[in-house]
Design an enzyme around this catalytic site. Structure first.
Site, PDB file in Angstrom:
ATOM      1  N   HIS A  94       8.260 -85.259  92.916  1.00 20.70           N
ATOM      2  CA  HIS A  94       8.925 -83.991  93.241  1.00 20.70           C
ATOM      3  C   HIS A  94       9.520 -84.071  94.636  1.00 20.70           C
ATOM      4  O   HIS A  94       9.053 -84.833  95.489  1.00 20.70           O
ATOM      5  CB  HIS A  94       7.955 -82.815  93.144  1.00 20.70           C
ATOM      6  CG  HIS A  94       7.562 -82.473  91.749  1.00 20.70           C
ATOM      7  ND1 HIS A  94       8.452 -81.941  90.826  1.00 20.70           N
ATOM      8  CD2 HIS A  94       6.388 -82.609  91.087  1.00 20.70           C
ATOM      9  CE1 HIS A  94       7.842 -81.756  89.678  1.00 20.70           C
ATOM     10  NE2 HIS A  94       6.591 -82.153  89.808  1.00 20.70           N
ATOM     11  N   THR A 109       9.635 -89.734  87.100  1.00 22.81           N
ATOM     12  CA  THR A 109      10.797 -89.578  87.975  1.00 22.81           C
ATOM     13  C   THR A 109      11.933 -88.878  87.235  1.00 22.81           C
ATOM     14  O   THR A 109      12.331 -89.334  86.158  1.00 22.81           O
ATOM     15  CB  THR A 109      11.272 -90.953  88.471  1.00 22.81           C
ATOM     16  OG1 THR A 109      10.321 -91.457  89.419  1.00 22.81           O
ATOM     17  CG2 THR A 109      12.631 -90.866  89.131  1.00 22.81           C
ATOM     18  N   GLY A 125      14.382 -84.311  83.935  1.00 24.87           N
ATOM     19  CA  GLY A 125      14.393 -83.408  85.078  1.00 24.87           C
ATOM     20  C   GLY A 125      15.013 -82.054  84.770  1.00 24.87           C
ATOM     21  O   GLY A 125      15.386 -81.744  83.639  1.00 24.87           O
ATOM     22  N   GLU A 185      14.243 -77.503  91.318  1.00 24.85           N
ATOM     23  CA  GLU A 185      14.451 -78.693  92.147  1.00 24.85           C
ATOM     24  C   GLU A 185      15.893 -79.174  92.067  1.00 24.85           C
ATOM     25  O   GLU A 185      16.351 -79.892  92.942  1.00 24.85           O
ATOM     26  CB  GLU A 185      13.510 -79.826  91.724  1.00 24.85           C
ATOM     27  CG  GLU A 185      12.141 -79.736  92.325  1.00 24.85           C
ATOM     28  CD  GLU A 185      11.376 -81.029  92.197  1.00 24.85           C
ATOM     29  OE1 GLU A 185      11.022 -81.609  93.229  1.00 24.85           O
ATOM     30  OE2 GLU A 185      11.138 -81.468  91.064  1.00 24.85           O
ATOM     31  N   ASN A 191      18.247 -75.426  93.376  1.00 21.81           N
ATOM     32  CA  ASN A 191      18.124 -75.088  94.800  1.00 21.81           C
ATOM     33  C   ASN A 191      18.853 -76.082  95.696  1.00 21.81           C
ATOM     34  O   ASN A 191      19.247 -75.741  96.809  1.00 21.81           O
ATOM     35  CB  ASN A 191      16.650 -75.020  95.206  1.00 21.81           C
ATOM     36  CG  ASN A 191      15.987 -73.739  94.736  1.00 21.81           C
ATOM     37  OD1 ASN A 191      16.567 -72.958  93.988  1.00 21.81           O
ATOM     38  ND2 ASN A 191      14.758 -73.519  95.165  1.00 21.81           N
TER      39      ASN A 191
END
Length: 285
Positions: A40, A73, A105, A109, A112
Site C-alpha cells: 500500500h 502489488t 488494484g 489509493e 486520491n
C-alpha cells in the site's frame, strides 16, 4: 504444505522497517517458509506507511531461506519496467527467493493520487504489465506495443536468478471469475473471499470451488503442475496446536499447498504478535 506470514506495510509498528526485518529473521528461525508484505502507498489503512520494496531489501539481508514477496502489488499503480528492475534486483539480493503477488488494484489509493484509468481497464492494464514483466526478465532485447504500455528496443540485464521467471501469484476476489482465469495462466493464486473480513477466511468448500474453476481453465499439464501455488489466506488459532494441524489438513485435502497466515492490527500490534510468530507453523503428520 508450506507456511508463510503476510503482514501490512502500514499502520503503527507494522511500518517500522527495523522491527519488520527483525521479525522476519525470527520467523525464519521459527520454521516459517515465507514472509510477505502488503503493498500500500496510503489509504484507509492509515498514514504510517513504509515502502514494501525497501522493506523487502532489509528483510533479504536478515534472512537466508524464506521466500519473500508482496501480497499483493497493485500492478497498474506502478510502471512495469521499473517494477521489473526492482524485483529482479531483489531476486539477486535474496539469492533467488522472490515471489510477486499481483493484483489489479483500485480504490482511493488510486483516486486520491489521481492515478489514470478506471476499474474497467485495470485488469487489461495488469495483463499487459505482467506480459511485459515476463518478457523483460528473459534478458532478451524486446519491443512492445500494447494499448497501455509501449517500449522500444529494451534489454534488462542481469536476468533474475529464477528462470524462466520469478514466480507470479495472482490475487483476486472469489467468486469473481476474471481474476481466476488470469491466475490460471501464471504460477499461483492467492484468492480472498468476497465479504470475508480481515480476521476471517474462506471455507475449504469455497477454496475447492475456486481451485476447481482455475483447473478448468488450464491445460492438463498446467493443472497437474505440483509447483503451482494454491494459497490459503488463513487464520490459525495459535493456541491449540492440534486444532491448527487439523484445520490445515482440511485445506490441504482440497489442494492448498501454501498456507499464508494473515496478520494485521486486527489481531494485535506486530510487537504483540511476535510470540505467536516465534511458535512457528503447525507440525503436520
Amino acid at each position: 504444505m508450506k507456511f508463510g506470514l503476510a503482514i501490512p506495510n502500514c499502520h503503527g509498528d507494522f511500518s517500522d522497517i527495523h522491527l519488520v526485518a527483525e521479525v522476519a529473521h525470527e520467523a525464519e528461525e521459527a520454521g516459517w517458509d515465507g514472509f510477505f508484505l502488503w503493498d500500500h502507498i496510503g489509504d484507509k489503512w492509515g498514514d504510517e506507511v513504509s515502502d514494501p520494496w525497501i522493506m523487502l531489501a532489509a528483510i533479504a539481508m536478515r534472512t537466508q531461506r524464506v521466500n519473500l514477496g508482496t501480497m499483493v502489488t497493485p500492478m497498474t499503480r506502478r510502471r512495469p519496467w521499473k517494477l521489473a528492475r526492482e524485483i529482479a534486483t531483489l531476486d539477486h539480493l535474496s539469492n533467488g527467493r522472490m515471489i510477486l503477488g499481483a493484483g489489479s488494484g483500485g480504490g482511493i489509493e488510486y483516486t486520491n493520487y489521481h492515478e489514470p484509468g478506471d476499474v474497467k481497464t485495470y485488469g487489461e492494464r495488469m495483463d499487459e504489465a505482467l506480459e511485459l514483466l515476463s518478457s523483460l526478465w528473459s534478458g532478451e532485447r524486446i519491443s512492445y506495443e500494447g494499448q497501455y504500455y509501449q517500449i522500444e528496443n529494451v534489454r534488462h540485464l542481469p536476468r533474475p536468478i529464477q528462470q524462466p521467471r520469478i514466480p507470479i501469484w495472482i490475487g483476486g476476489v472469489w467468486p469473481n471469475k476474471k481474476p481466476m482465469r488470469r491466475a490460471a495462466r501464471w504460477d499461483g493464486v492467492c484468492p480472498i473471499g468476497k465479504g470475508v473480513g480481515m480476521t476471517e477466511q474462506m471455507t475449504p468448500g469455497q477454496v475447492q470451488a475456486c481451485f476447481d474453476y482455475i483447473r478448468s481453465q488450464q491445460s492438463p499439464e498446467q493443472a497437474n503442475n505440483q509447483d503451482y501455488a494454491r494459497v490459503q489466506w488463513g487464520i490459525l488459532d495459535g493456541k491449540d496446536h492440534g486444532y491448527d494441524a487439523a484445520l490445515v489438513s482440511a485445506y490441504a485435502e482440497v489442494g492448498v499447498n501454501w498456507w499464508i497466515e494473515n496478520l494485521s492490527w486486527e489481531r494485535g500490534t506486530l510487537q504483540e504478535l511476535r510470540s505467536y510468530i516465534r511458535q512457528g507453523p503447525p507440525q503436520l503428520a
